[in-house]
Design a protein around this motif. Structure first.
Motif, short mmCIF file in Angstrom:
data_model
loop_
_atom_site.label_atom_id
_atom_site.label_comp_id
_atom_site.label_asym_id
_atom_site.label_seq_id
_atom_site.Cartn_x
_atom_site.Cartn_y
_atom_site.Cartn_z
N THR A 42 0.83 -1.20 0.00
CA THR A 42 0.00 0.00 0.00
C THR A 42 0.87 1.25 0.00
OG1 THR A 42 -1.11 -1.30 1.69
CG2 THR A 42 -2.29 0.59 0.88
N ILE A 82 -5.74 -2.40 3.02
CA ILE A 82 -5.99 -2.52 1.58
C ILE A 82 -7.42 -2.09 1.25
CG2 ILE A 82 -6.23 -4.19 -0.32
CD1 ILE A 82 -3.93 -5.78 0.96
N TRP A 138 -7.80 1.60 1.32
CA TRP A 138 -7.18 2.20 0.14
C TRP A 138 -8.09 2.03 -1.09
CZ3 TRP A 138 -5.82 0.37 -4.66
CH2 TRP A 138 -5.07 1.26 -5.46
#
Ligand code: C2E
Ligand code: MG
Ligand code: MG
Ligand code: MG
Length: 281
Positions: A35, A89, A92
């Protein structure tokens, strides 16, 4: 899910298994920086009505691994779920997808997949709310896709969160419908806005009479409950014909377009110019 079950079921310790656990551990370590290093990417797959008009896109994550190349979610999402990295994740993905969709014409929607793990940690409702505020995306343009697995672990907690999300004004879709269990009781427990028929059924349309009947029944169920259906994995005009005949509303699949970088769909989103001409499908 099947992979995790299989792993737990094997009791004899073979060298190949040792190897696999090692590979997993290495991937998990690599994933820790993914990330931050900007190794994650989102692809977008169009969703359309049966007349082929695109009304939105589903965001599908990829990992551009420094040495292994572009990895699909089936390869790393289970690992990220096991380690808890899916939280970072998932955040994001949600932020990136909403930020992207906020630049599109207002009639286009964005669908984002949620992991069951995201329902068990942190405040998902709060997160979605703050990302909507931050990106300025109209809540009604965001659809969150969940699988039946979300409701399996802590049913009342999951239900509470789904209701909270819905109260924000976002749409909730049940993904991979028909592949989990107790699907029908979940439909009764929560007013899903969309049902996505799993692509394993669509793939067998017209070659397998059982698949035909199952798809027909799910479309009928959706009609009865007033829930629009999306058939996933539509690849052929024959499949589309069947679905149209059965009055399925929406489709997603290679026939309309693959998951691609958003630039490939510039003609639809009106954002930038397409890198290559022609039909992205
Ligand atoms: P899904 O949400 O059911 O997404 C549909 C999958 O089917 C995608 O695979 C898509 O590329 C593929 N697909 C679409 N149309 C066709 C078709 O016509 N034929 C065939 N054979 N396949 C088609 P993908 O991108 O590999 O994603 C696999 C799964 O990974 C997704 O299934 C979803 O469950 C999960 N996933 C993807 N992105 C995310 C994410 O950001 N977060 C989480 N938690 N899960 C994700
Ligand atoms: Mg999905
Ligand atoms: Mg699906
Ligand atoms: Mg799936």
């Amino acid at each position: 899910r099947a992979k995790a079950d299989g792993r737990g079921a094997i009791r004899t310790f073979e060298p190949s298994m040792d190897r696999r656990m090692h590979d997993q551990r290495v991937l998990q370590l690599d994933l820790q920086n993914a990330t931050q290093n900007g190794e994650l990417e989102l692809l977008y797959q169009p969703q359309a009505s049966v007349d082929r008009t695109v009304y939105g896109f589903e965001a599908l994550v990829r990992w551009r691994h420094p040495t292994k190349g572009l990895l699909g979610p089936d390869f790393f999402i289970p690992i990220a779920e096991e380690s808890g990295q899916i939280i970072e994740i998932g955040e994001w993905v949600l932020r990136t997808a909403c930020r992207e969709a906020a630049t599109w014409p207002a009639h286009l929607r964005i669908s984002v997949n949620l992991s069951p793990v995201q329902f068990r940690h942190g405040d998902l409702v709060q997160l979605v709310q703050s990302i909507l505020l931050e990106t300025g995306l109209e809540p009604t343009r965001l659809e969150l896709e969940v699988t039946e697995g979300v409701l399996v672990h802590d049913f009342s907690r999951a239900l509470h969160i789904l209701r909270g999300l819905k109260a924000l004004g976002v749409q909730i879709a049940m993904d991979d419908f028909g592949t989990g269990y107790s699907s029908l009781s979940y439909l009764q427990a929560f007013p899903f806005d969309t049902l996505k028929i799993d692509k394993s059924f669509t793939a067998k349309l017209s070659t397998d009479n059982h698949a035909n009947e199952i798809v027909r029944a799910v479309i009928g169920l959706g009609r009865g409950l007033n829930i629009p259906i999306v058939a996933e994995g539509v690849e052929t005009p024959e499949q589309l014909d069947f679905l149209t005949q059965e009055r399925c509303q929406n489709i997603q699949g290679f026939l309309i377009g693959k998951a691609e970088p958003i630039e490939a769909y510039a003609e639809i989103t009106g954002r930038g110019t397409p890198t290559k001409g022609g039909n992205p499908a």
